[in-house]
Design a protein around this motif. Structure first.
Motif, short mmCIF file in Angstrom:
data_model
loop_
_atom_site.label_atom_id
_atom_site.label_comp_id
_atom_site.label_asym_id
_atom_site.label_seq_id
_atom_site.Cartn_x
_atom_site.Cartn_y
_atom_site.Cartn_z
N ALA A 30 -3.34 41.38 -4.05
CA ALA A 30 -2.99 42.76 -4.41
C ALA A 30 -2.59 42.84 -5.88
O ALA A 30 -2.95 43.79 -6.58
N LYS A 40 -12.13 44.14 -7.62
CA LYS A 40 -12.35 44.78 -6.32
C LYS A 40 -13.83 44.83 -5.95
O LYS A 40 -14.17 44.94 -4.77
N PHE A 46 -13.32 46.13 1.81
CA PHE A 46 -11.90 46.43 1.81
C PHE A 46 -11.70 47.92 1.53
O PHE A 46 -12.36 48.48 0.66
N THR A 47 -10.81 48.54 2.26
CA THR A 47 -10.46 49.94 2.00
C THR A 47 -9.03 50.06 1.50
O THR A 47 -8.71 50.99 0.78
N ASP A 48 -8.19 49.13 1.87
CA ASP A 48 -6.79 49.12 1.44
C ASP A 48 -6.58 47.84 0.63
O ASP A 48 -6.62 46.74 1.18
N PHE A 49 -6.38 48.00 -0.66
CA PHE A 49 -6.23 46.85 -1.55
C PHE A 49 -4.77 46.45 -1.77
O PHE A 49 -4.47 45.63 -2.63
N SER A 50 -3.88 47.01 -0.98
CA SER A 50 -2.47 46.66 -1.09
C SER A 50 -2.20 45.35 -0.34
O SER A 50 -3.03 44.89 0.45
N ASN A 52 -0.43 45.06 2.07
CA ASN A 52 -0.35 45.37 3.50
C ASN A 52 -1.71 45.60 4.13
O ASN A 52 -1.79 45.80 5.34
N GLY A 53 -2.76 45.62 3.32
CA GLY A 53 -4.10 45.83 3.85
C GLY A 53 -4.51 44.70 4.79
O GLY A 53 -4.28 43.52 4.49
N LYS A 54 -5.11 45.08 5.91
CA LYS A 54 -5.48 44.09 6.92
C LYS A 54 -6.40 43.01 6.34
O LYS A 54 -6.18 41.81 6.54
#
Length: 141
Positions: A30, A40, A46-50, A52-54
């Motif tokens: 992240a 990226k 990937f849709t959530d780059f934080s 917490n992203g799965k």
């Protein structure tokens, strides 16, 4: 080249790396995505780059576990990481300039979490992670 003292310092951290692989790996990825958004492009699913992203957690865990595994091969980091280098260099065509970015993010993440990180250990980790980055970028074509 890692000295005997460097190797001892790195080996001392292996357990922490394995125990926290997913969380610290995700945080490192992240951090890389935030500081260098162009990275990226290699993660189109990937849709959530934080952190917490799965998918970030899953891949971050793989990354840090691979780093932890490499600590068991400090006399031949490049040889140990060669299969990953081939995958990333020839199949995935990851630009080798991205690996130092990632390893610096790993170093920052470790420094943030390892309160016992002494300057000598920081230096040893930096040298080790430079070896990791060089090894991973060795098969780019």
């Amino acid at each position: 080249v890692l000295s005997a003292a460097d190797k001892t310092a790195i080996k001392h951290l292996t357990g922490s790396l394995r125990t926290n692989a997913e969380a610290w790996g995700a945080e490192s990825l992240a951090r890389m995505f935030a500081t260098t958004p162009s990275t990226k492009t290699y993660f189109s699913k990937f849709t959530d780059f934080s952190a917490n992203g799965k998918r970030v957690k899953a891949h971050g865990g793989k990354v840090l576990n691979a780093v932890a595994d490499a600590t068991d091969h400090l006399d031949n980091v490049a040889g140990h990481l060669d299969p990953l280098a081939v995958l990333h260099g020839t199949t995935l065509c990851v630009d080798p300039h991205n690996f130092p970015l990632l390893t610096q993010c790993i170093l920052v993440t470790l420094a943030a979490h390892l309160t016992e990180l002494k300057p000598e250990t920081h230096c040893a980790l930096d040298k080790f992670l430079c070896e990791v980055a060089t090894a991973l970028g060795s098969h780019y074509r």
